[in-house]
Design a protein around this motif. Structure first.
Motif, PDB file in Angstrom:
ATOM      1  N   MET A 116       0.807  -1.220   0.000  1.00 19.03           N
ATOM      2  CA  MET A 116       0.000   0.000   0.000  1.00 19.03           C
ATOM      3  C   MET A 116       0.844   1.277   0.000  1.00 19.03           C
ATOM      4  SD  MET A 116      -2.986  -1.034  -0.406  1.00 19.03           S
ATOM      5  CE  MET A 116      -3.824   0.515  -0.189  1.00 19.03           C
ATOM      6  N   GLY A 117       2.160   1.139  -0.257  1.00 19.98           N
ATOM      7  CA  GLY A 117       3.004   2.320  -0.402  1.00 19.98           C
ATOM      8  C   GLY A 117       3.737   2.741   0.856  1.00 19.98           C
ATOM      9  N   ASP A 118       3.683   1.937   1.896  1.00 20.25           N
ATOM     10  CA  ASP A 118       4.420   2.232   3.120  1.00 20.25           C
ATOM     11  C   ASP A 118       5.671   1.375   3.187  1.00 20.25           C
ATOM     12  OD1 ASP A 118       2.442   3.961   3.904  1.00 20.25           O
ATOM     13  OD2 ASP A 118       1.701   2.733   5.549  1.00 20.25           O
ATOM     14  N   ARG A 119       6.724   1.934   3.731  1.00 18.45           N
ATOM     15  CA  ARG A 119       7.925   1.177   4.103  1.00 18.45           C
ATOM     16  C   ARG A 119       7.830   1.054   5.609  1.00 18.45           C
ATOM     17  NH1 ARG A 119      12.590  -0.680   2.442  1.00 18.45           N
ATOM     18  NH2 ARG A 119      14.531  -0.315   3.584  1.00 18.45           N
ATOM     19  N   ALA A 120       7.867  -0.181   6.137  1.00 22.33           N
ATOM     20  CA  ALA A 120       7.543  -0.380   7.551  1.00 22.33           C
ATOM     21  C   ALA A 120       8.300  -1.557   8.148  1.00 22.33           C
ATOM     22  CB  ALA A 120       6.037  -0.620   7.700  1.00 22.33           C
ATOM     23  N   TYR A 121       8.330  -1.567   9.481  1.00 23.63           N
ATOM     24  CA  TYR A 121       8.836  -2.722  10.227  1.00 23.63           C
ATOM     25  C   TYR A 121       7.998  -2.872  11.486  1.00 23.63           C
ATOM     26  CZ  TYR A 121      11.323   0.170  13.716  1.00 23.63           C
ATOM     27  OH  TYR A 121      11.627   1.045  14.731  1.00 23.63           O
TER      28      TYR A 121
END
Length: 148
Positions: A116-121
């Protein structure tokens, strides 16, 4: 009836309370590892921390002592099971991730570009609350396969 503002100036409309067995250690950890800033705090007659407001950008939370486990509990008190998770946007998730890893945080999902266009951890805090930190890096068109 006197007309009061809906909430204190600068406070978001939703402020989660997180319960910890040791709120003093939790506030220090959240500050050192995730970059939260402590705010107003309440101590009991012995000087022990009961609760503390904390901020990260425009997000806020309250760290609370596990005084009434029948109402709320730390994941430690629930055999590692939490009842909520938190999704927090930060300006630079790569820098945030590096800070958390350097501080020894337990990352349970690696830093990844999400559909969905997020870079996350995803990471656990010192008592087991689940956090996901993200930076939105691209706009997703709804016509894309995962654009929902």
């Amino acid at each position: 009836m006197q007309d009061f503002p809906q909430r204190s100036r600068g406070m978001p409309a939703l402020i989660p309370f997180l319960t910890y067995e040791d709120p003093f250690a939790a506030t220090a950890w959240l500050e050192d590892v995730f970059g939260f800033e402590p705010g107003v705090a309440h101590r009991d007659d012995r000087g022990d921390l009961v609760w503390c407001q904390m901020r990260l950008g425009d997000a806020a939370l309250v760290v609370s002592r596990a005084t009434f486990p029948e109402h709320s509990a730390s994941p430690r008190q629930m055999d590692g099971r939490g009842s909520a998770g938190f999704y927090v946007y930060v300006d630079d998730v790569d820098r945030h991730h590096a800070r958390a890893v350097a501080a020894g945080a337990r990352v349970i999902e690696p830093l990844t570009d999400r559909p969905m266009g997020d870079r996350a951890y995803r990471v656990l805090d010192l008592e087991g609350h689940v956090w996901r930190f993200a930076t939105h890096y691209r706009r997703v068109d709804r016509s894309e396969p995962d654009g929902r």
